[in-house]
Enzyme design. Structure first.
Site, short mmCIF file in Angstrom:
data_model
loop_
_atom_site.label_atom_id
_atom_site.label_comp_id
_atom_site.label_asym_id
_atom_site.label_seq_id
_atom_site.Cartn_x
_atom_site.Cartn_y
_atom_site.Cartn_z
N VAL A 1 -30.60 6.03 -27.12
CA VAL A 1 -29.74 6.70 -26.15
C VAL A 1 -30.14 8.18 -26.08
O VAL A 1 -30.30 8.85 -27.11
CB VAL A 1 -28.25 6.57 -26.55
CG1 VAL A 1 -27.37 7.18 -25.46
CG2 VAL A 1 -27.88 5.11 -26.77
N LYS B 1 -29.51 4.97 -21.61
CA LYS B 1 -29.85 4.01 -22.67
C LYS B 1 -31.15 3.32 -22.27
O LYS B 1 -31.22 2.68 -21.21
CB LYS B 1 -28.72 3.01 -22.86
CG LYS B 1 -28.99 1.96 -23.93
CD LYS B 1 -27.76 1.13 -24.25
CE LYS B 1 -26.78 1.92 -25.09
NZ LYS B 1 -25.69 1.07 -25.61
N ILE C 1 -29.82 11.27 -28.57
CA ILE C 1 -28.50 11.47 -29.17
C ILE C 1 -28.03 10.27 -29.99
O ILE C 1 -26.98 10.32 -30.62
CB ILE C 1 -27.45 11.79 -28.09
CG1 ILE C 1 -27.39 10.68 -27.04
CG2 ILE C 1 -27.73 13.13 -27.44
CD1 ILE C 1 -26.31 10.88 -25.99
N GLY C 2 -28.80 9.18 -29.99
CA GLY C 2 -28.39 8.03 -30.77
C GLY C 2 -29.38 6.89 -30.66
O GLY C 2 -30.28 6.91 -29.83
N GLY D 1 -29.67 2.34 -31.51
CA GLY D 1 -29.02 1.10 -31.91
C GLY D 1 -30.05 0.02 -32.11
O GLY D 1 -31.25 0.27 -32.05
N GLY D 2 -29.59 -1.21 -32.34
CA GLY D 2 -30.53 -2.30 -32.58
C GLY D 2 -31.30 -2.68 -31.34
O GLY D 2 -32.37 -3.27 -31.42
N MET D 3 -30.77 -2.33 -30.15
CA MET D 3 -31.38 -2.76 -28.92
C MET D 3 -32.00 -1.63 -28.12
O MET D 3 -32.94 -1.83 -27.36
CB MET D 3 -30.32 -3.46 -28.05
CG MET D 3 -30.88 -4.14 -26.83
SD MET D 3 -29.57 -4.66 -25.71
CE MET D 3 -29.08 -3.08 -25.07
N ALA D 4 -31.45 -0.42 -28.24
CA ALA D 4 -31.88 0.67 -27.35
C ALA D 4 -31.72 2.02 -28.03
O ALA D 4 -30.99 2.16 -29.01
CB ALA D 4 -31.07 0.63 -26.06
N ASP E 1 -18.63 -8.32 -27.62
CA ASP E 1 -19.15 -7.54 -28.74
C ASP E 1 -18.19 -6.39 -29.06
O ASP E 1 -18.60 -5.25 -29.25
CB ASP E 1 -20.54 -6.99 -28.39
CG ASP E 1 -21.28 -6.47 -29.63
OD1 ASP E 1 -20.82 -6.76 -30.75
OD2 ASP E 1 -22.30 -5.78 -29.47
#
Length: 733
Positions: A26, A41, A18-19, A21-24, A135
């Protein structure tokens, strides 16, 4: 990427991505143990090999798992399954605040304020548990389909702070506080700064600092003042703009102290949009407005410019100005030697002219001083003769007769501030002017005073101030009609705050609750029973309103005392809702965090009469309770590195791992170091294809052992930032 149908930890079934990011990445998953849908995540592969990062990440995520709040995305589980590191979180159906702002352009004032309040409440809950987000940005704020606002990704930025691989982990530099950009210590006030930037974007549709590179943006956070948000949103209320400006002060000591203060001012701004209740720290709080008389103004106008300038400026200031004047000409170069030669031959050298004028200025100054001394001697002689002190027969006056006491001199310049309440604007102005005080009307306020009369002043009546001090005051716009808020389901403390924020004077009472058919109270102890007038009715701001808090079931004069040691003060007061009189004391303690209950009397689990007083003692942390009210916050000292040529050559030879998302294109590397307290940017390489892992060979500033290396890749003709590395330098042998 995990495939659909895979089960992690024999419990979480992956249903789909579903998504990312720069780290993980999801995924939506089903928790078969508790039969509910969750968000999982999963860390990307490049993060799994760094054991230090994994350890910090796990400890921070576990700390975040202890947070439970309506405005926080709850963390349910943290673990790893055969090298797959994961976090299980509450599944929220909705969009990020960043996406929401992009869709709407900018948000309405009420909507932005409401979102900011909910975000602040989530952050306040985290701060009270010793967790700093680090953050805060619109990408980490989710708006659910039912309108709830939730903050996510707690603790992740802190885990990544010393092992940064991607700038996405550390948070976008658009929202980073100056101390984060500088690489220094960050705390709750860093979250307050980032919240202010987020609120700025909500009301204007843009971030205050932007640029072509991450380095450029970072330096703007450190050095440039932001454009006031009212420039882009003319209808922005004065109070909300002041809140944004206070949150985003570059000096941590000039921001809000705690998130509770931000919440209080945000709520206040909804009631009094144009109010001047936000107090911004100024450079000089003691500066006074000086009114110049017509006679003085005439003297200034008719004084020759050269003499006035010479008399007003200190010698060292004048010397600095002359040096700057010379430097401007030293740098002169129009790129054409012939043209420059022609200009030089057609006029005298600026430096020579400056030297000559400096010499003439010194001569004139000496002459003026000699002449002034002579006039002064003559004047003293004449006055002495007139008073009999020189050549006269009268006895000299005593020192006490000649000189006025210091206190009397000071009193001559002081005046008592009058009471302006109930006066018209014209009457207030005349009264202040008669006392040689300045007058300024700051706006209108809802109050009990009759419309058009002064309802408040910033300097209390009776205060002693210097003449020419400006007194600010507000004009009443009468008592406004306000709808009594609904406080059902709120604790007594929360309800009282809501009613006071709405402009009411609150009287708190406690009553035993009615019971349902099973003998249970309709309202639990410590929670709102009802208000009078009741919720939804209309009353005037400033009216008295009675808040009735439930005491639960009436068990008579002997009931079991709840054990509240370890509770926060507010939670303890709610738990002791059956008691009418709760006495709160403070005591210094290093064993309990500030604000937590360390003892109670009567003790927990004993029996006592709820109509008698119960005492709870709350920790003041490592502060002395007697001095807390007078304690003043000072700016955090910034550590600066002194650099000199004698420090030699400092080099970095670290190896860079492949940044997340790298596609093999041309790379740009930029180094930022703090040199003598100032951020200094250096371009290391540009438009070069690198092979990873890449071995650095960088020479940094002498004596500076740390730096930040920004890595960007060229995509479609533009550089896109992919990574941020914290690197270290050592002195070369």
């Amino acid at each position: 990427m995990l495939k659909t149908g895979i089960i992690i930890a024999e419990r979480y079934e992956i249903l789909g991505k579903i998504g990312t990011g720069g780290m993980a990445d999801v995924y939506k998953a089903k928790d078969h143990k508790l039969n509910r849908f969750v968000a999982v995540k999963v860390l990307k592969p490049e993060f799994r090999e760094d054991k230090t990062f994994i350890r910090k990440f796990r400890s921070e995520a576990q700390a975040a798992a202890g947070l439970t709040h309506p405005n926080i995305v709850n963390v349910f589980d943290v673990g790893d399954d055969e090298g797959v590191y994961y976090i299980v979180m509450e599944l929220i159906e909705g969009i990020t605040l960043k996406e929401y702002i992009s869709k709407k352009g900018k948000l309405s004032i009420k909507e932005a304020t409401s979102i900011a309040i909910q975000v602040s409440m989530g952050l306040e809950a985290a701060h009270s548990h010793g967790i700093v987000h680090r953050d805060v940005k619109p990408q980490n704020i989710i708006i659910s389909t039912d309108g709830k606002v939730k903050v996510t990704d707690f603790g992740i930025a802190r885990a990544a702070s010393s092992n940064t691989i991607s700038s996405n982990v550390m948070g976008s530099v658009h929202y980073s506080s100056p101390e984060q950009v500088r690489g220094g210590y960050s705390d709750e006030k860093s979250d307050i700064y980032s919240l202010g930037i987020t609120l700025y974007e909500m009301v204007t549709g843009r971030v205050p600092f932007d640029g072509d590179t991450t380095v450029a943006i970072a330096i703007k956070h450190l050095q440039e003042e932001m454009v006031p948000p009212s420039v882009y949103t003319e209808e922005l209320p004065y109070s909300l703009e002041q809140i944004i400006l206070k949150c985003t002060q570059k000096s941590v000591g000039r921001r809000y102290e705690r998130m509770e203060e931000v919440i209080a001012d945000l709520k206040h701004s909804l009631i009094e949009p144009q109010g001047d209740f936000v107090k911004l720290a100024t450079v000089d709080n003691e500066a006074k407005t000086v009114v110049i008389s017509e006679a003085e103004l005439g003297e200034i106008k008719h004084t020759p410019k050269q003499n006035t300038r010479a008399s007003q400026k200190k010698p060292e200031v004048a010397q600095l100005e002359e040096e700057n004047y010379d430097t401007d000409y030293d740098d002169y170069d129009d790129g054409d030697e012939d043209s420059y030669s022609d200009k030089r031959s057609s006029r005298k050298s600026p430096r020579r002219r400056s030297d000559r004028s400096r010499s003439l200025g010194r001569i004139f100054t000496i002459i003026a001083l000699i002449a002034g001394a002579a006039v002064l001697i003559v004047l003293i002689y004449v006055m002495g003769k007139a008073s009999g002190l020189i050549g006269g027969s009268e006895e000299p006056q005593t020192q006490q007769q000649q000189e006025q006491p210091v206190d009397e001199k000071e009193d001559d310049n002081m005046v008592e501030v009058p009471d302006l309440l109930g006066k018209t604007e014209e009457e207030a102005g005349e009264l202040l002017n008669s006392l040689q005080l300045g007058a300024r009307m700051n706006g209108e306020q809802a109050s009990d005073q009759e419309k058009g009369l002064v309802c408040s002043q910033d300097i209390p009546a009776g205060s002693k101030v210097e003449i020419y001090t400006t007194v600010n005051y507000y004009i009443s716009k009468g008592a406004q009609q306000v709808t009594v808020p609904d406080t059902d389901g709120r604790t007594g403390i929360e309800a009282q705050q809501i009613l006071e924020d709405a402009g009411f004077h609150v009287t708190v009472q406690k009553e035993y609750s009615d019971l349902d058919e099973n003998g249970y109270p309709l309202v639990d102890p410590g929670y709102t029973y009802y208000t009078s007038p009741e919720a939804g009715t209309t009353a005037k701001s400033g009216d008295n309103i009675t808040l009735v808090i439930s005491r639960g079931v009436n068990y008579g004069d002997s009931v079991e005392v709840p054990y509240v040691v370890g509770y926060t003060k507010n939670d303890a007061i709610t738990a002791l809702g059956k008691w009418v009189d709760i006495d709160v004391a403070e005591q210094r303690s290093t064993d309990y965090p500030e604000g937590e209950v360390i003892s109670q009397n009567p003790e927990g689990y004993s029996y006592a009469n709820p109509d008698e007083t119960i005492t709870i003692t709350v920790s003041s942390g490592d502060k002395d309770p007697a001095s807390q009210d007078t304690a003043q916050t000072t700016d955090t000292a910034q550590n600066q590195t002194a650099v000199s040529a004698a420090d030699g050559v400092w080099k970095c030879t670290q190896s860079l791992d492949t940044p997340a998302g790298y596609q093999g294109g041309a790379v740009r590397l930029e180094l930022v170091q703090e040199v003598n307290g100032q951020p200094t940017a250096t371009l290391i390489t540009e438009n070069q294809v690198l092979t990873f892992p890449y071995q650095l060979d960088i020479t940094g500033a002498s004596g500076v052992s740390t730096g930040k290396l920004y890595l960007s890749e060229q995509v479609n003709g533009e550089y896109k930032e992919l990574g941020l590395y914290n690197i270290t330098f050592e002195k070369a042998e």
